[in-house]
Write a protein that holds these residues in place. Structure first.
Motif, PDB file in Angstrom:
ATOM      1  N   SER A  75       0.802  -1.094   0.093  1.00 10.82           N
ATOM      2  CA  SER A  75      -0.013  -0.053   0.120  1.00 10.82           C
ATOM      3  C   SER A  75       0.833   1.148  -0.004  1.00 10.82           C
ATOM      4  N   THR A  76       0.925   2.014  -1.039  1.00  7.94           N
ATOM      5  CA  THR A  76       1.473   3.258  -1.195  1.00  7.94           C
ATOM      6  C   THR A  76       0.704   4.326  -0.432  1.00  7.94           C
ATOM      7  N   GLU A  77      -0.608   4.081  -0.017  1.00  8.65           N
ATOM      8  CA  GLU A  77      -1.273   4.904   0.689  1.00  8.65           C
ATOM      9  C   GLU A  77      -0.951   4.916   1.974  1.00  8.65           C
ATOM     10  N   THR A  78      -0.566   3.610   2.654  1.00  8.91           N
ATOM     11  CA  THR A  78      -0.300   3.867   4.263  1.00  8.91           C
ATOM     12  C   THR A  78       0.989   2.999   4.638  1.00  8.91           C
ATOM     13  N   GLY A  79       1.684   2.997   3.481  1.00 14.46           N
ATOM     14  CA  GLY A  79       3.288   2.501   3.562  1.00 14.46           C
ATOM     15  C   GLY A  79       3.241   0.943   4.063  1.00 14.46           C
ATOM     16  N   GLU A  80       2.350   0.277   4.197  1.00 13.69           N
ATOM     17  CA  GLU A  80       2.490  -1.081   4.413  1.00 13.69           C
ATOM     18  C   GLU A  80       2.946  -2.123   3.332  1.00 13.69           C
ATOM     19  N   GLN A  81       3.639  -2.970   3.736  1.00 18.75           N
ATOM     20  CA  GLN A  81       4.210  -4.064   2.904  1.00 18.75           C
ATOM     21  C   GLN A  81       4.070  -5.378   3.657  1.00 18.75           C
ATOM     22  N   VAL A 168      -5.349   8.331  -2.846  1.00 19.91           N
ATOM     23  CA  VAL A 168      -4.622   9.630  -3.265  1.00 19.91           C
ATOM     24  C   VAL A 168      -4.633  10.337  -1.903  1.00 19.91           C
ATOM     25  N   GLY A 169      -4.162   9.289  -0.901  1.00 23.16           N
ATOM     26  CA  GLY A 169      -4.057  10.058   0.664  1.00 23.16           C
ATOM     27  C   GLY A 169      -5.119  10.707   0.963  1.00 23.16           C
ATOM     28  N   LYS A 170      -6.368  10.130   0.579  1.00 21.60           N
ATOM     29  CA  LYS A 170      -7.585  10.719   1.113  1.00 21.60           C
ATOM     30  C   LYS A 170      -8.293   9.372   1.754  1.00 21.60           C
ATOM     31  N   LEU A 171      -8.221   9.495   3.335  1.00 24.47           N
ATOM     32  CA  LEU A 171      -9.120   8.343   3.964  1.00 24.47           C
ATOM     33  C   LEU A 171     -10.632   8.312   3.473  1.00 24.47           C
ATOM     34  N   ILE A 172     -11.196   6.893   3.227  1.00 25.32           N
ATOM     35  CA  ILE A 172     -12.503   6.625   3.081  1.00 25.32           C
ATOM     36  C   ILE A 172     -12.836   5.675   4.315  1.00 25.32           C
ATOM     37  N   ALA A 173     -13.587   6.265   5.004  1.00 26.61           N
ATOM     38  CA  ALA A 173     -14.371   5.169   6.168  1.00 26.61           C
ATOM     39  C   ALA A 173     -15.331   4.604   5.606  1.00 26.61           C
ATOM     40  N   TYR A 174     -15.150   3.537   5.863  1.00 26.57           N
ATOM     41  CA  TYR A 174     -15.998   2.431   5.158  1.00 26.57           C
ATOM     42  C   TYR A 174     -17.300   2.119   6.102  1.00 26.57           C
ATOM     43  N   LYS A 175     -17.076   2.131   7.326  1.00 28.81           N
ATOM     44  CA  LYS A 175     -18.100   1.786   8.485  1.00 28.81           C
ATOM     45  C   LYS A 175     -19.257   2.522   8.189  1.00 28.81           C
ATOM     46  N   PRO A 176     -19.190   4.004   8.342  1.00 29.46           N
ATOM     47  CA  PRO A 176     -20.254   4.814   8.157  1.00 29.46           C
ATOM     48  C   PRO A 176     -21.025   4.621   6.943  1.00 29.46           C
ATOM     49  N   LEU A 177     -20.393   4.196   5.753  1.00 30.29           N
ATOM     50  CA  LEU A 177     -21.049   4.056   4.624  1.00 30.29           C
ATOM     51  C   LEU A 177     -21.902   2.503   4.648  1.00 30.29           C
ATOM     52  N   LEU A 178     -21.019   1.829   5.340  1.00 36.16           N
ATOM     53  CA  LEU A 178     -21.889   0.497   5.397  1.00 36.16           C
ATOM     54  C   LEU A 178     -23.076   0.467   6.296  1.00 36.16           C
ATOM     55  N   ASP A 179     -22.758   1.190   7.514  1.00 37.23           N
ATOM     56  CA  ASP A 179     -24.023   1.294   8.532  1.00 37.23           C
ATOM     57  C   ASP A 179     -25.326   2.002   7.626  1.00 37.23           C
ATOM     58  N   GLU A 180     -24.893   2.934   6.899  1.00 36.25           N
ATOM     59  CA  GLU A 180     -26.098   3.766   6.298  1.00 36.25           C
ATOM     60  C   GLU A 180     -26.797   2.728   5.306  1.00 36.25           C
ATOM     61  N   ALA A 302       2.529 -16.006  -7.651  1.00 31.02           N
ATOM     62  CA  ALA A 302       2.432 -15.005  -6.439  1.00 31.02           C
ATOM     63  C   ALA A 302       1.582 -13.793  -7.226  1.00 31.02           C
ATOM     64  N   THR A 303       0.561 -13.256  -6.587  1.00 31.94           N
ATOM     65  CA  THR A 303      -0.475 -12.068  -7.012  1.00 31.94           C
ATOM     66  C   THR A 303       0.190 -10.942  -6.216  1.00 31.94           C
ATOM     67  N   VAL A 304       0.492  -9.888  -6.890  1.00 35.07           N
ATOM     68  CA  VAL A 304       0.713  -8.532  -6.160  1.00 35.07           C
ATOM     69  C   VAL A 304      -0.746  -7.805  -6.027  1.00 35.07           C
ATOM     70  N   LEU A 305      -0.633  -7.538  -4.594  1.00 35.34           N
ATOM     71  CA  LEU A 305      -2.262  -6.728  -4.375  1.00 35.34           C
ATOM     72  C   LEU A 305      -1.825  -5.445  -3.883  1.00 35.34           C
ATOM     73  N   TYR A 306      -1.959  -4.188  -4.713  1.00 36.56           N
ATOM     74  CA  TYR A 306      -1.448  -2.956  -4.764  1.00 36.56           C
ATOM     75  C   TYR A 306      -2.814  -2.130  -4.331  1.00 36.56           C
ATOM     76  N   GLU A 307      -2.520  -1.445  -3.089  1.00 36.66           N
ATOM     77  CA  GLU A 307      -3.692  -0.318  -2.723  1.00 36.66           C
ATOM     78  C   GLU A 307      -2.663   1.001  -3.135  1.00 36.66           C
ATOM     79  N   GLY A 308      -3.231   1.778  -4.079  1.00 35.41           N
ATOM     80  CA  GLY A 308      -2.509   2.781  -4.361  1.00 35.41           C
ATOM     81  C   GLY A 308      -2.634   3.186  -5.941  1.00 35.41           C
ATOM     82  N   THR A 309      -2.339   4.320  -6.489  1.00 34.48           N
ATOM     83  CA  THR A 309      -2.724   4.537  -7.791  1.00 34.48           C
ATOM     84  C   THR A 309      -1.354   4.872  -8.583  1.00 34.48           C
ATOM     85  N   PRO A 310      -1.451   4.782  -9.925  1.00 35.27           N
ATOM     86  CA  PRO A 310      -0.299   4.738 -10.699  1.00 35.27           C
ATOM     87  C   PRO A 310       0.661   6.004 -10.730  1.00 35.27           C
ATOM     88  N   LEU A 311       0.326   7.094  -9.905  1.00 36.46           N
ATOM     89  CA  LEU A 311       1.348   8.292  -9.844  1.00 36.46           C
ATOM     90  C   LEU A 311       1.996   8.654  -8.454  1.00 36.46           C
TER      91      LEU A 311
END
Ligand code: AMP
Length: 630
Positions: A75-81, A168-180, A302-311
């Motif tokens: 994830s280039t969004e959170t820096g996780e690998q 793109v650096g913007k957090l999308i909280a899923y739980k409120p969307l799911l609850d709604e 092996a599959t690459v799972l990528y959270e991020g954008t091309p830029l």
């Protein structure tokens, strides 16, 4: 063998052809019959055979590839690998299956997955497959209303979700969307399993919401054997847009899908065990199902799972990932490449991409300049492939595992084995000749891997796909196509009101319904308009209930336009947001009251609007012309 004979054999003798391909996967019990098409257009493959997708994607490799990489998450969004071997992936999938089983999930139950691109999403899909539960992954970019309609259709026992995704650096909280979404849906899931990434607070609903980490601890060593399924049981449903406001649940089987993917990995993608496959799509789309999760894993890759954008962090990130994981096969969409094409070309050569054998692009038309730019830049074959959510794997492309057929710019290629593709005249249903435009149709039986039906609605399946070409029970792709003298096909756009934004398929009807839910709007029309970067964008024309009161000034007009866009964002998600909302006092309609979307679209694209003699009031089209400055 040459591709043509290979294809011919698959059409002339499907039983023999697919009977041989069945050996590409593991079976717990062999099939009694390769093909049952006694009730056309329904097709059953490998009847009586027992198998399991999770077994073929994971367990099967433990004997030879246990320590080999199975999943690279970045994830280039959170820096996780994080990388997992097949043995580690197996353990996590079994734990996830144990959690699901402890909540009563079993064979035939639906589990809805609403998640960002994180390993737990893959664990959840594979765990469902292991248990014989039916997963229904909903793209994380969709919002409450889209999600609610899918919850109501799938009626899941369990929903798996996470606190948040990031784009793109913007957090999308899923739980409120799911609850709604759960609030507005009529069906209530019994349980919601939450993966907490520590990105956004989770407000727990007592008695319903479960914590993944907590339950995982309880099931570290629980064993969950594979549930053997008859080949034609349901593996998953995946919703896709059509011409009505109600999305269609594309339903797939188990054995046919596994064989089709294994065959495509061999003949089309040419991937080998121990190598790495990188698809930059999302698990919420069909490419993610077939070529992030199941296809590569079934092939032992092996599959690459990528959270991020091309830029981000820079325009070299996709190639950096190719270098980091020594990717041999890559899959992306033309829009991603068009985005990169606007950047410094030096990014293409900054990383060592020599491991790459080919780049596959799909989801939308691949224009010649983009195809040329990327194939010259990479020095590797760039292979366009045309297919749909409904088919699960390519209909038209080249199959270098069969024959090194040359590619042709602007064409996805030729019909793949198993697909009896025809170009038919829209009105007569007769086959058209070379260089004549027709509807791309497939003569049944559809090959393994294609949809079985629309979830819960066999009639809609037949009605939608098999009745549009007069006098013939053939599957319509709803795409226009043309074939040149050498048998290469070219796709010329949709025959219906489905639009394609950056490779994402959207129904104009759904967007119209969302816009019409705004209290100021009386009615509206949405069309897809050609866009240099995204292929198409949605453009809306709205008639207000009280035009004078709603937009007295330019400022008020802009404010209302913004408000309507936010309504769509909130209900459907940002992917569906129209690029503009134009206000008119009248929509162009025929005398029978049908909105003439094609004429509107033509004006938006500065083309001739065609025959206008059937219009109720030609001044309506004049308003459109003025609004878009045509
Ligand atoms: P989806 O089901 O979301 O994958 O969308 C499928 C539709 O995308 C097809 O019916 C085509 O209209 C379009 N499409 C997919 N791949 C291609 C391609 N390679 N070239 C042109 N159009 C494509």
């Amino acid at each position: 063998m040459d591709l043509e004979s290979f294809h011919r054999r698959s059409i002339d003798d499907p039983e023999q052809f697919w009977g041989e391909q069945a050996a590409l996967i593991d079976w717990h019990a062999p099939h009694r019959k390769v093909l049952d098409c006694s009730k056309p257009p329904f097709t059953r493959w490998f009847v009586g055979g027992q198998t399991n997708l999770c077994h073929n994607a994971v367990d099967r490799h433990l004997a030879t590839l246990a320590e080999s990489a199975a999943l690279h998450f970045v994830s280039t969004e959170t820096g996780e690998q994080r990388s997992l071997s097949f043995a580690e992936l197996h353990r996590e999938v079994v734990r996830m299956a144990a959690i699901m089983r402890s909540q009563g999930v079993g064979r035939g139950d639906r589990v809805l997955v609403y998640m960002p691109m994180i390993p737990e999403a893959v664990f959840a899909m594979l765990a469902c497959a292991r248990l014989g539960a039916i997963h229904s992954v909903v793209f994380g970019g969709f919002a409450s209303r889209s999600l609610a309609s899918r919850i109501d259709d799938a009626r899941p026992r369990l929903i798996v979700s996470a606190d948040a995704g990031s784009r793109v650096g913007k957090l999308i909280a899923y739980k409120p969307l799911l609850d709604e979404a759960i609030r507005i849906a009529s069906h209530a899931p019994e349980k919601v399993l939450m993966v907490d990434r520590g990105l956004a607070p989770i407000e727990r609903v007592q008695g319903r919401d479960l914590d993944y980490a907590e339950l995982r601890e309880q099931h570290l060593d629980t064993d969950v054997p594979v549930t053997w399924l008859e080949s034609n049981e349901v593996s998953y449903t995946l919703y896709t847009s059509g011409t009505t406001g109600t999305p269609k649940g594309v339903q797939r089987d188990v054995g046919g899908y596994a064989v089709a993917l294994a065959a495509s990995m061999k003949y089309i993608f040419c991937g080998n065990p121990g190598e790495a496959y990188f698809s930059s799509s999302d698990i919420g789309w069909v490419v993610g199902h077939s070529y992030i999760v199941y296809g590569p894993l079934i092939a032992g890759m092996a599959t690459v799972l990528y959270e991020g954008t091309p830029l981000r962090p820079d325009a070299g990130i996709l190639w950096e990932l190719v270098e980091r994981f020594k990717v041999t096969v890559m899959f992306s969409a033309p829009t991603a490449i068009r985005v990169l094409k606007k950047q410094d070309p030096a990014y293409l050569t900054r990383h060592d991409t020599s491991s790459l054998r080919a780049l596959f692009l799909a989801g939308e038309p691949l224009d010649e300049p983009t195809a040329k730019w990327i194939s010259e830049g990479l020095g590797r074959p760039v292979i366009d492939n045309y297919w749909q959510t409904e088919t699960g794997w390519p209909i038209l492309t080249v199959a270098h595992g069969v024959e090194k057929t040359p590619t042709r710019f602007g064409s996805p290629g030729k019909p793949m084995y198993g697909y009896d593709v025809r170009l038919l005249h829209e009105e007569t249903g007769e086959e058209v000749g070379p260089n004549e435009k027709g509807v791309v149709a497939i003569v049944p039986p559809l090959p393994p891997g294609c949809m079985q039906t629309i979830w819960g609605d066999d009639e809609r399946f037949v009605e939608t796909y098999f009745t549009s070409v007069p006098g013939k029970m053939v599957y319509s792709t709803f795409d226009w196509g043309i074939r040149d003298n050498d048998g290469y096909y070219f796709i010329l756009g949709r025959t219906d009101d489905v639009i394609n934004v950056a490779g994402h398929r959207l129904g104009t009807r759904e967007i119209e319904e969302s816009i019409s839910s705004h209290p100021a709007v009386a009615e509206c029309a949405v069309v897809g308009v050609a866009d240099q970067l995204k292929g198409q964008v949605a453009m809306a024309f709205a008639v207000l209930k009280d035009p004078a009161a709603a937009v007295p000034t330019e400022q008020a007009r802009l404010a209302l336009e913004g408000e309507i866009m936010r309504t769509v964002d909130r209900q459907l998600g940002a992917v569906a947001r129209p690029s503009r909302v134009h206000f008119v006092t009248l929509l162009p309609k025929t005398r029978s009251g049908k909105v003439v979307r094609r004429a509107i679209q033509a004006l938006c694209e500065r083309r001739d609007a065609g025959d206008l003699t059937t219009l109720e009031d030609p001044s309506a089209l004049e308003q459109v012309r003025k609004a878009v400055g045509a």
